[in-house]
Design an enzyme around this catalytic site. Sequence first.
Site, PDB file in Angstrom:
ATOM      1  N   ARG A  29      14.251  -5.658  -7.422  1.00  0.00           N
ATOM      2  CA  ARG A  29      13.619  -6.104  -6.055  1.00  0.00           C
ATOM      3  C   ARG A  29      14.926  -6.652  -4.932  1.00  0.00           C
ATOM      4  NH1 ARG A  29       8.029  -6.464  -7.171  1.00  0.00           N
ATOM      5  NH2 ARG A  29       7.525  -7.048  -5.301  1.00  0.00           N
ATOM      6  N   ARG A  33      11.570 -10.452   0.720  1.00  0.00           N
ATOM      7  CA  ARG A  33      11.176 -11.619   1.525  1.00  0.00           C
ATOM      8  C   ARG A  33      12.209 -12.598   1.468  1.00  0.00           C
ATOM      9  NH1 ARG A  33       5.096 -12.179  -0.031  1.00  0.00           N
ATOM     10  NH2 ARG A  33       6.004 -11.168  -1.902  1.00  0.00           N
ATOM     11  N   ARG A  42      10.036  -6.177   8.596  1.00  0.00           N
ATOM     12  CA  ARG A  42       8.553  -6.185   7.911  1.00  0.00           C
ATOM     13  C   ARG A  42       7.748  -6.335   9.023  1.00  0.00           C
ATOM     14  NH1 ARG A  42       4.412  -5.750   6.816  1.00  0.00           N
ATOM     15  NH2 ARG A  42       3.177  -6.447   4.849  1.00  0.00           N
ATOM     16  N   ASP A  79       6.934   1.241  -3.134  1.00  0.00           N
ATOM     17  CA  ASP A  79       6.350   0.546  -4.461  1.00  0.00           C
ATOM     18  C   ASP A  79       5.998   1.513  -5.279  1.00  0.00           C
ATOM     19  OD1 ASP A  79       5.613  -2.464  -4.491  1.00  0.00           O
ATOM     20  OD2 ASP A  79       3.724  -1.173  -4.990  1.00  0.00           O
ATOM     21  N   TYR A 155      -2.945  -1.407 -12.794  1.00  0.00           N
ATOM     22  CA  TYR A 155      -3.477  -1.643 -11.286  1.00  0.00           C
ATOM     23  C   TYR A 155      -4.526  -0.988 -10.966  1.00  0.00           C
ATOM     24  CZ  TYR A 155       0.712  -4.604 -10.681  1.00  0.00           C
ATOM     25  OH  TYR A 155       1.625  -5.399 -10.919  1.00  0.00           O
TER      26      TYR A 155
HETATM   27  O1  1CP Z   1      14.706  -3.766  -3.860  1.00  0.00           O
HETATM   28  C1  1CP Z   1      13.426  -3.478  -4.237  1.00  0.00           C
HETATM   29  O2  1CP Z   1      13.388  -3.442  -5.400  1.00  0.00           O
HETATM   30  C2  1CP Z   1      12.312  -3.046  -3.290  1.00  0.00           C
HETATM   31  C3  1CP Z   1      11.516  -1.902  -3.536  1.00  0.00           C
HETATM   32  C4  1CP Z   1      10.348  -2.301  -4.565  1.00  0.00           C
HETATM   33  C5  1CP Z   1      10.298  -2.127  -5.940  1.00  0.00           C
HETATM   34  C6  1CP Z   1      11.167  -1.447  -6.928  1.00  0.00           C
HETATM   35  C7  1CP Z   1       9.097  -2.968  -4.059  1.00  0.00           C
HETATM   36  C8  1CP Z   1       8.991  -3.664  -2.882  1.00  0.00           C
HETATM   37  N1  1CP Z   1       8.468  -2.957  -5.117  1.00  0.00           N
HETATM   38  C9  1CP Z   1       8.835  -2.559  -6.334  1.00  0.00           C
HETATM   39  C10 1CP Z   1       8.374  -2.127  -7.631  1.00  0.00           C
HETATM   40  C11 1CP Z   1       6.967  -2.928  -8.012  1.00  0.00           C
HETATM   41  N2  1CP Z   1       5.949  -2.963  -7.263  1.00  0.00           N
HETATM   42  C12 1CP Z   1       6.754  -3.321  -9.327  1.00  0.00           C
HETATM   43  C13 1CP Z   1       7.722  -3.242 -10.632  1.00  0.00           C
HETATM   44  C14 1CP Z   1       8.642  -4.384 -10.504  1.00  0.00           C
HETATM   45  C15 1CP Z   1       8.029  -5.759 -10.911  1.00  0.00           C
HETATM   46  O3  1CP Z   1       7.633  -5.954 -12.155  1.00  0.00           O
HETATM   47  O4  1CP Z   1       8.344  -6.739 -10.138  1.00  0.00           O
HETATM   48  C16 1CP Z   1       5.382  -3.779  -9.341  1.00  0.00           C
HETATM   49  C17 1CP Z   1       4.657  -4.325 -10.539  1.00  0.00           C
HETATM   50  C18 1CP Z   1       4.964  -3.772  -7.837  1.00  0.00           C
HETATM   51  C19 1CP Z   1       3.493  -3.917  -7.511  1.00  0.00           C
HETATM   52  C20 1CP Z   1       3.662  -4.988  -6.548  1.00  0.00           C
HETATM   53  N3  1CP Z   1       4.193  -4.708  -5.218  1.00  0.00           N
HETATM   54  C21 1CP Z   1       3.170  -6.202  -6.259  1.00  0.00           C
HETATM   55  C22 1CP Z   1       2.353  -7.123  -7.386  1.00  0.00           C
HETATM   56  C23 1CP Z   1       3.289  -7.696  -8.364  1.00  0.00           C
HETATM   57  C24 1CP Z   1       2.455  -8.462  -9.551  1.00  0.00           C
HETATM   58  O5  1CP Z   1       2.800  -9.610  -9.883  1.00  0.00           O
HETATM   59  O6  1CP Z   1       1.426  -7.882 -10.006  1.00  0.00           O
HETATM   60  C25 1CP Z   1       3.419  -6.783  -5.080  1.00  0.00           C
HETATM   61  C26 1CP Z   1       3.255  -8.328  -4.755  1.00  0.00           C
HETATM   62  C27 1CP Z   1       3.866  -5.635  -4.360  1.00  0.00           C
HETATM   63  C28 1CP Z   1       4.324  -5.838  -2.726  1.00  0.00           C
HETATM   64  C29 1CP Z   1       6.149  -5.599  -2.647  1.00  0.00           C
HETATM   65  N4  1CP Z   1       6.602  -4.635  -3.217  1.00  0.00           N
HETATM   66  C30 1CP Z   1       8.010  -4.584  -2.579  1.00  0.00           C
HETATM   67  C31 1CP Z   1       7.984  -5.586  -1.709  1.00  0.00           C
HETATM   68  C32 1CP Z   1       9.041  -6.006  -0.903  1.00  0.00           C
HETATM   69  C33 1CP Z   1       6.729  -6.139  -1.912  1.00  0.00           C
HETATM   70  C34 1CP Z   1       6.243  -7.446  -1.035  1.00  0.00           C
HETATM   71  C35 1CP Z   1       5.360  -7.560   0.001  1.00  0.00           C
HETATM   72  C36 1CP Z   1       5.749  -7.159   1.502  1.00  0.00           C
HETATM   73  O7  1CP Z   1       7.097  -7.555   1.963  1.00  0.00           O
HETATM   74  O8  1CP Z   1       4.911  -7.473   2.336  1.00  0.00           O
END
Ligand code: 1CP
Length: 350
Positions: A29, A33, A42, A79, A155
């Site tokens: 990640r 943000r 964003r 994502d 999910y």
């Molecule tokens: O630099 C990076 O890694 C950005 C790319 C990326 C990746 C690899 C994002 C962007 N998401 C992910 C993977 C991801 N998404 C996972 C696996 C890694 C982990 O366990 O953290 C998971 C579970 C998700 C699902 C997800 N996407 C959630 C829920 C997390 C949870 O606790 O259940 C959320 C909140 C997101 C949104 C998201 N994805 C990525 C960003 C930057 C964001 C935030 C939203 C935004 O900026 O508006």
Amino acid sequence: MEEMNSQEKPLIRALGGHAEKRPPFWYMRQAGRYLPEYRSLREKAPNFLTFCYTPDLAVEATLQPLRRFRMDAAILFSDILVIPDALGQAVSFREGEGPVLEPIREPRELARLNGGRVLDHLEPVCATVRGVSRALPDGVALIGFAGAPWTVATYMVEGRSGADFALVKRWSEDDPEGFGRLIDLLVEATGDYLLAQIEAGAEAIQMFDSWAGVLSPQGFERWVIEPTSRLVSRIKQRFPQTPVIGFPRGAGKLYERYVLNTGVDAVGLDSDVPVDFAAKVLQAHVAVQGNLNPALLTKGEREMEDAATRILSCLSKGPFVFNLGHGITPATPPEHVARLSELVRNWRGP
Ligand code: 1CP
């Protein structure tokens, strides 16, 4: 100047089993943000999925952290939930609440999903991979990724994050055949998608199994190890040189089985994995990646530096990629990430 080929890049060498004098690093990640420039980028898209499907914006989001911290790898900005979206399940991201999906809870609801449209739907993500690939600084590798089938299924069935997994656990235990059809569909779609990312220029792949830790040992065998090994074989058949990193977060004692039985080249360690165990048991078979506690990165100071130094001392004698044990949190000051990156970049052994 001639461009460095993938096999010479520090990240790819480490994932291939070489112990690098200065271990390569990146952070899960690493875009997101906690960076002010991400927050303003964003705002240019009406919602998170549109942001992921707009290659100009996603390329820029992928490159932003590299400009500040000069990591050894970029990770595609996307994502894990683009797969259910591409399969036709309704997915949305609500500010402050995380993802919300229209849940699928029984076999007959699988008819709502259509594996045939995945590649068309995800073409913009592949365009992002091509765009990043063209803009990559020399020596930096591009990591493509997907969620592993079990984690994506949690999910799809629960419909949101932060649930207690009661529904998905019950379905997988009470009706393994029906649930297995959902997993098979995900193995197929995820395989198509990862192969397309590699064709577009991804040089390594990470599979995020963020919720691997909630399963029993039998469930772990059937829903984590088995689907992951099918995906790894499919990738290896077409692209034997492309390293695959598996991240079975929370697997605890089952990390060893995962490493021995999935065929991954490298394993991502969460922060609970003791580094001496990883060095002795896991690094004998695969490269390891991890595992600084992201809470220490948020805190900064001596505690962060001491913990990072311990990890480097213990794991850098073998094939190793420095990373966190889970994703960077939004509250992390970018200055702490800068300090940590400098520490890792200047590491020359204990
Ligand atoms: O630099 C990076 O890694 C950005 C790319 C990326 C990746 C690899 C994002 C962007 N998401 C992910 C993977 C991801 N998404 C996972 C696996 C890694 C982990 O366990 O953290 C998971 C579970 C998700 C699902 C997800 N996407 C959630 C829920 C997390 C949870 O606790 O259940 C959320 C909140 C997101 C949104 C998201 N994805 C990525 C960003 C930057 C964001 C935030 C939203 C935004 O900026 O508006």
